[in-house]
Design an enzyme around this catalytic site. Sequence first.
Site, PDB file in Angstrom:
ATOM      1  N   GLY A  22       1.763  -7.253 -10.083  1.00 38.43           N
ATOM      2  CA  GLY A  22       1.448  -6.806 -11.308  1.00 38.43           C
ATOM      3  C   GLY A  22       0.539  -5.626 -11.721  1.00 38.43           C
ATOM      4  O   GLY A  22       0.444  -4.808 -10.730  1.00 38.43           O
ATOM      5  N   HIS A  28       5.022   1.383  -8.971  1.00 41.32           N
ATOM      6  CA  HIS A  28       5.747   0.345  -9.325  1.00 41.32           C
ATOM      7  C   HIS A  28       7.182   0.643 -10.014  1.00 41.32           C
ATOM      8  O   HIS A  28       8.262   0.145  -9.395  1.00 41.32           O
ATOM      9  CB  HIS A  28       5.251  -0.679  -9.989  1.00 41.32           C
ATOM     10  CG  HIS A  28       4.128  -1.219  -9.251  1.00 41.32           C
ATOM     11  ND1 HIS A  28       2.801  -1.181  -9.897  1.00 41.32           N
ATOM     12  CD2 HIS A  28       3.885  -2.176  -8.350  1.00 41.32           C
ATOM     13  CE1 HIS A  28       1.888  -1.895  -9.360  1.00 41.32           C
ATOM     14  NE2 HIS A  28       2.525  -2.656  -8.260  1.00 41.32           N
ATOM     15  N   ASP A 141       2.048   1.295   1.041  1.00 43.19           N
ATOM     16  CA  ASP A 141       1.437   0.084   2.086  1.00 43.19           C
ATOM     17  C   ASP A 141       2.220   0.176   3.093  1.00 43.19           C
ATOM     18  O   ASP A 141       3.284  -0.717   3.584  1.00 43.19           O
ATOM     19  CB  ASP A 141       1.540  -1.282   1.228  1.00 43.19           C
ATOM     20  CG  ASP A 141       1.002  -1.301  -0.030  1.00 43.19           C
ATOM     21  OD1 ASP A 141      -0.272  -1.324   0.253  1.00 43.19           O
ATOM     22  OD2 ASP A 141       1.418  -1.446  -1.218  1.00 43.19           O
ATOM     23  N   GLN A 144       2.404  -2.720   5.572  1.00 39.28           N
ATOM     24  CA  GLN A 144       2.996  -3.919   5.268  1.00 39.28           C
ATOM     25  C   GLN A 144       4.571  -3.868   5.185  1.00 39.28           C
ATOM     26  O   GLN A 144       5.265  -4.527   5.558  1.00 39.28           O
ATOM     27  CB  GLN A 144       2.634  -4.003   3.538  1.00 39.28           C
ATOM     28  CG  GLN A 144       3.669  -5.044   2.678  1.00 39.28           C
ATOM     29  CD  GLN A 144       3.002  -5.197   1.400  1.00 39.28           C
ATOM     30  OE1 GLN A 144       2.066  -5.917   1.204  1.00 39.28           O
ATOM     31  NE2 GLN A 144       3.281  -4.441   0.508  1.00 39.28           N
TER      32      GLN A 144
END
Length: 279
Positions: A22, A28, A141, A144
């Site tokens: 969020g 995003h 990231d 990740q």
Amino acid sequence: MQSRAHQLHREGRRIAFVPTMGFLHTGHLSLMRIARERGDILVISIFVNPTQFAPGEDFEAYPRDMPRDLGLAESVGTDIVFTPDNEMMYAEGFQTYVSPENLSRGMCGKSRPIFFRGVATVVTKLFNIVRPDIAVFGEKDYQQLVIIRRMVRDLDFGIEIVGGPTVRENDGLAMSSRNAYLRPDQRAAALSLYQALQLSRTLVKAGERQADKIIAAAKRHIASFDGTAIDYVVIVDPETLDDMTVVDRPARMALAVKVGATRLIDNMALGEDLADRPA
Ligand code: PAF
């Protein structure tokens, strides 16, 4: 969500998924646009995952704004926003985790030893609930992304993992929900991450091949800004994340720096034009 996903699959629809915590920003939204183009149904999740925060990290302080996020999700044509709560995701008695091995030990894993276990576990749960055909993760990231790709291969998820390019502010600062923590003077110091990466690219383009020299120059640049504390600066193999000593093939430079109390990360490709593997 799971039965809706089964229904969508029965109808022959391809589910594209972007998991998030969020406080959505343009980075995003760019991942969501990539996902929307690759699937018939765009699902995003918004869940600040407690198991990837260690005690003393910013779980409670992590910025949250659900009404704003829902508006932004709608603006890029999201079909479903999945917003579980802690009790749903980690019911009483929860005890099963997914633990990545070597890939999670260096870089961010050194100062955040439980982080990737938390990420791999929640992403596994989200994949099992949302049942996506493809999932999009940001290159911002980078560690990740590499760990998720490996996990999907190792555990046979059968999901296509797509990396979305890092989106930057006009001056180069990588977009991050944590940028909201920065005071104006810290915002200026935060730019040192991008500048150090750019400087390193310039050095490689000019013929520098010694990783330690490039890293030292990047560290000097970051340290010249007040209020910065370097966690790590590394040059690694883009897939194995093993340290490279000589940049004679494509590499990834990655760094983590604390600016005041805010830990920021960034990364960039180095030497993309060099031969893929040494002869
Ligand atoms: O990158 C993030 O925002 C999180 O680590 C993720 C993948 C949503 C898991 O909580």
